[in-house]
Design an enzyme around this catalytic site. Structure first.
Site, mmCIF file in Angstrom:
data_model
loop_
_atom_site.group_PDB
_atom_site.id
_atom_site.type_symbol
_atom_site.label_atom_id
_atom_site.label_comp_id
_atom_site.label_asym_id
_atom_site.label_seq_id
_atom_site.Cartn_x
_atom_site.Cartn_y
_atom_site.Cartn_z
ATOM 1 C CE LYS B 77 -3.985 1.939 2.554
ATOM 2 N NZ LYS B 77 -4.808 1.812 3.779
ATOM 3 C CB SER B 152 -8.159 3.641 2.800
ATOM 4 O OG SER B 152 -7.255 3.074 3.721
ATOM 5 C CB SER B 176 -8.161 0.908 5.777
ATOM 6 O OG SER B 176 -8.821 2.146 5.839
#
Lengths: 489, 474
Positions: B77, B152, B176
């Site tokens: 990420k 996210s 997330s």
């Protein structure tokens, strides 16, 4: 104004002075939250930095445990109550010298607990209460071209960012600007004695002063670089605020900047209310636990503090309270004094030279103790010469001051500074020597006073002019009588 | 043909039956083919990946010991720092920021032989549940590209679901990892707070977030966790220890399961609750006991969560002023405060600015007690509530998300509805406990995620239950 009458103190000014002193823990090898060197002085700008102290995204602080020990020592030295569990808070404000745009510090509200609180330091004008002691990180440094007001740009150097600071906040107990200076001097000596902060390093001890008069609003003066400047800045503020009061102008809460060159304070920002720093607990650090056991371990390693040392000086060296006070006012001086006395036991003479003459000269000439190049042994030897009456006390002082002035490590005992030899034995030896070498003159002297003058001249020559005149003349007379005795027999 | 799991690739790489270079090359072919549509990656690192793969091949030929993730292509990420690889948090303000250091987890993955293939898309700074709040582009759900992948960590979950990486790292502040894992039909684990180092994770809300694995199956999840959980002296809040999580036991016969009432409340789709209950029935058939539990304080979790997260964010994001790194729009600024304002105005997206402003407000003098302190008090009560529940139950089970994935654009117009959709995930972050989302059927072709929560540091138990469900629900 009238309402405030009750608040006004005996001095009629209602003067309130409090200090916030920032002391770098110069004893630490590394910064407060990373492994960069805490000795940033003399390094190229932005070279003593890493991703942590520049707050690069993703980095986290890790507390330097040694800083807790140093702060604990300070807390013990200032008779504070030490927290069992303390924590860190974030103080949020934007400023280019602050890499994260918040400072990791401590706080005493909203669940915040600083490392220690409620201590005191005694001064000649009463005890000054310490409100709290807290650990925090130093910001970086801004450099301006010329002054902060006129410079078209600012350069940022983060070498200092993250250096461990202990902030010491007093209650508004200081009685006068002079008292503030004395307090700071005393604090510095304490920190030096416990070996956590070398106050002689530039910027190692910095001070903000809060001052209010007639129960008016508090004015904060920043950017004060030395203790002498603190006294000056406060005196200026008293005069300025008095004038404002006479003109019936209300003082607003504001922050002022001490301009050292012009020796005035100038407005930096006017505060409508307390600045909102949005303090909240630092989520990246865990609380600090300070156990009773830990405190007693630190306590056991505490060195002698200035007040105790002063008592010992009075007791063991028989120096006066006043002299002892001055000696322990700076650790270096106290250490120097003790080294001198160890080398030659003349504490009262050495004490008064150091406390009165040497420090007096240093203060007058804006020099510091670091400018003294001679060793305690050297100074002890001079004391010995004085005690043996080879030189006079005032001659010795002249020699010492000259050595400091010229930055010399050795004393030059010139003719001018030499004292008269008043030692009977020494002068008599010279007289006897002169008598032996000038038999004719001795004979003549029995009848001719001029020959006495000749002998006198010879004695002075033999003592390089240092024999005490009246003593030499007296001893010549005595010796003349002695040599006449046998012929009478 | 089903793509090989991370476990299988690592095993094959070690015994020489799989060539890491070929694996990586094939993977980049897939990325080239599919990521135009899915848009899971902000940055891909083909050259570096092939170099790493060659290095591993060399090591194998030299009969050197290979790590537990040898040759496994992993996506990271974009809020986790990677040395020499641009790390943006999907924000304009970090454009051009190339970290000079690796996050601890990245370092650990590399040491185990993992190959970093790229940085994945996300909601800017992790603020969102759809990956539509990326400053660059939205990511699409591989199961149905008209839908969001969740957020996210939407890029990471989509990459794993579309087999553009064998496994990925995500971060979970309020769901997330779990939300996009549920929406994309993959396994997402949020570890106990403090188990995995946060060093190198660009903070959104420090006291809530953890890095965790997103994988295609539970065994890969346990393997990834074994590689990233360890004590890190660089993170003071880290209390992790090295442990082999792959040895979990999927015996649920004596398991006591609590089912929080609040997790099936208003707004939960029927298809979702039905799917979860079907799974619970399976567990009961196996000998587990199921009992409803009332976690009263969970009702206040969302409010507490958003205040704490936004407060911390308002401070964390203060450092982005354009002075030292990333984006700078300095032209015409006459003083630093104008420069800061300008850079932050242009550099941050709308959602981020909104949260900074709300967080700043919550921390302001006069409001601090009513918002931040109260939120922390609620948090303490939630922690107590969970502690109490775990005295009685081994695990708590409910849906990960109240619904299946949203349509692209559906929630951006209704921010409150988006915040509400986090209601089942945020309690675990507030309580600091581990939680995993595993696939649990689907509705209209959109995956449903089941969430299992366990007491702190009971990841092994969590993986065991997840392993059982994975086997039995397939």
């Amino acid at each position: 104004m009238r309402k405030g009458v009750g608040l006004i103190g005996v001095d009629g000014l209602g003067l309130k002075i409090g200090l916030e002193v920032h002391c770098q823990l110069t004893v630490l090898n590394t910064k407060l939250f990373c492994s960069c060197s805490s000795n940033y002085r003399g390094t190229e700008p932005n070279t003593n930095i890493c991703e942590i102290c520049t707050g690069l995204p993703g980095t986290l602080p890790v507390l330097n445990e040694k800083a807790v020990e140093a702060a604990t020592k300070i807390a013990l030295a200032l008779n504070c109550k030490i927290a069992e569990t303390a924590n860190f808070f974030r103080k949020n404000y934007f400023y280019p010298d602050l890499p994260k745009n918040f400072q990791i510090t401590q706080y005493d509200k909203a669940g915040g607990v600083a490392i220690a609180k409620e201590g005191q330091i005694g001064t000649s004008d009463g005890s000054i209460r310490i409100r709290r002691i807290q650990l925090e990180e130093d910001p970086g440094k801004l450099s301006y071209e010329g002054t902060i007001v006129s410079s078209p740009f600012a350069l940022v150097d983060y070498n200092r960012a993250g250096v461990a600071l202990v902030e010491i906040v007093t209650e508004p107990d200081l009685k006068s600007p002079k008292n503030a200076r004395e307090f700071l001097q005393k604090l510095r000596s304490i920190l030096e004695h416990i070996g956590v902060c070398d106050g002689s390093l530039e910027g190692a001890m910095r001070c903000d002063a809060n001052i209010s008069l007639f129960g008016g609003k508090r004015v904060e003066v920043k950017n004060i670089s030395s203790f002498k400047e603190v006294e000056r800045a406060l005196n200026f503020e008293i005069t300025r605020q008095k004038t404002m009061a006479k003109a019936a102008k209300a003082e607003g809460m504001e922050t002022r900047h001490w301009d050292e060159v012009r020796r005035v304070t100038v407005t930096l920002r006017v505060k409508e209310s307390e600045e909102d720093y949005r303090y909240f607990p630092e989520p990246d650090l865990v609380p600090i636990t300070i156990s009773k056991n830990y405190i007693s371990k630190v306590k056991a390693r505490m060195p002698e503090l200035p007040d105790k040392r002063k008592e010992r000086f009075v007791r063991d060296y028989k120096v006066s309270e006043e002299i002892a006070s001055v000696l322990v006012g700076e650790k270096q001086i106290a250490d120097f004094f003790e080294a001198c006395v160890k080398s030659y036991t003349a504490p009262r003479l050495l004490g008064s030279w150091l406390a009165i003459d040497i420090i007096g000269y240093l203060n007058r000439s804006e020099k510091t103790f670091a400018d003294i190049k001679f060793s305690p042994n050297n100074l002890a030897e001079i004391a010995k010469l004085v005690e043996q009456k080879q030189i006079t006390d005032s001659g010795a002082k002249t020699i010492i001051i000259k050595a400091i002035e010229q930055g010399k490590s050795r004393f030059e005992i010139g003719k001018k500074e030499e004292g008269a030899i008043t030692d009977e034995k020494m002068v008599m030896n010279a007289v006897k020597m002169v008598f032996g070498a000038n038999r004719k003159a001795v004979e003549d002297a029995k009848s001719d006073p001029n020959a006495i003058n000749f002998l006198m001249g010879q004695v002075m020559k033999a003592t390089k002019g240092r024999a005490d005149h009246s003593l030499a003349r007296k001893l010549i007379q005595v010796e003349l009588l002695a040599v006449q005795e046998p012929s009478r027999k | 043909m089903k793509a090989k799991s991370a476990w299988e690739i690592a095993e094959g790489t070690r015994d020489g039956s799989i060539s890491p270079v070929e694996t990586v090359e094939a993977l980049f072919e897939r990325i080239g083919e599919h990521d135009i549509e899915i848009k899971a990656f902000i940055t891909t690192t083909k050259k570096l990946a092939i170099e790493q793969a060659k290095e591993i091949e060399k090591k194998r030929k030299a009969k050197q010991k290979l790590g537990r993730l040898a040759g496994v292509p992993i996506a990271v990420k974009d809020n986790i720092c990677t040395q020499g690889i641009e790390t943006t948090c999907a924000s304009k303000i970090l454009r051009g920021f190339i970290p000079p250091y690796d996050a601890t987890v990245v370092k650990m993955l590399k040491e185990e032989g993992a190959i970093i293939v790229g940085k994945t898309n996300m909601d800017e700074f992790g603020m969102g549940s759809t990956t539509e709040f990326s400053a660059f582009f939205p990511t699409r759900n591989p199961r149905n590209t008209s839908y969001v992948p969740g957020g996210s960590s939407g890029g990471s979950a989509a990459a794993v679901a579309k087999e553009l990486a064998s496994a990925a790292l995500g971060t979970d502040t309020g769901g997330s990892i779990r939300c996009p894992s549920a929406f994309c039909g993959v396994v997402g684990l949020k570890p106990t707070y403090g188990l995995v180092s946060r060093y190198g994770l660009i903070a959104y809300a420090n006291s809530l977030e953890q890095i965790g694995p997103i994988t295609r199956d539970v065994r890969d999840s346990s393997l990834m966790l074994s590689c990233i959980a360890a004590h890190d002296p660089m993170d003071s809040t880290n209390v992790g220890e090295k442990k082999d999580y792959t040895k979990f036991r999927d015996d649920v016969s004596r398991l006591k399961i609590g089912v929080p009432k609040q997790y099936f409340g208003e707004g939960t789709q029927k298809a979702v609750s039905d799917a979860i209950w079907r799974a619970l029935k399976k567990l009961e058939d196996e000998g587990a006991t199921i009992e409803e539990v009332d976690l009263k304080t969970v009702e206040y979790a969302l409010a507490s969560y958003y205040i704490i997260a936004m407060s911390e964010a308002s401070s964390n994001l203060a450092r982005y002023d354009g002075l030292r790194y990333g984006f700078q729009e300095s032209s015409g600024a006459r003083n630093w405060s104008t420069l800061f304002s300008k850079d932050r105005k242009i550099g941050f997206g709308f959602e981020v600015k909104k949260r900074i402003i709300l967080g700043t407000f919550a921390l302001s003098a006069g409001y601090f007690d009513a918002y931040y302190l109260k939120a922390q008090m609620v948090r303490s009560l939630i922690i107590q509530d969970f502690e109490k529940a775990f005295k009685k139950f081994d695990v708590l089970i409910g849906p990960t998300m109240p619904t299946t994935a949203f349509k692209l654009g559906e929630k951006t117009v209704d921010p409150l509805a988006m915040y509400m959709s986090d209601c089942d995930t945020v309690p675990a972050n507030l309580a600091g406990i581990p939680a995993i989302s595993i696939p649990c059927g689907s509705s209209n072709g959109l995956p449903i995620g089941m969430q299992i929560m366990a007491p702190s540091f009971e990841e092994e138990r969590l993986l065991g239950v997840a392993g059982f469900c994975e086997r039995e629900l397939a």
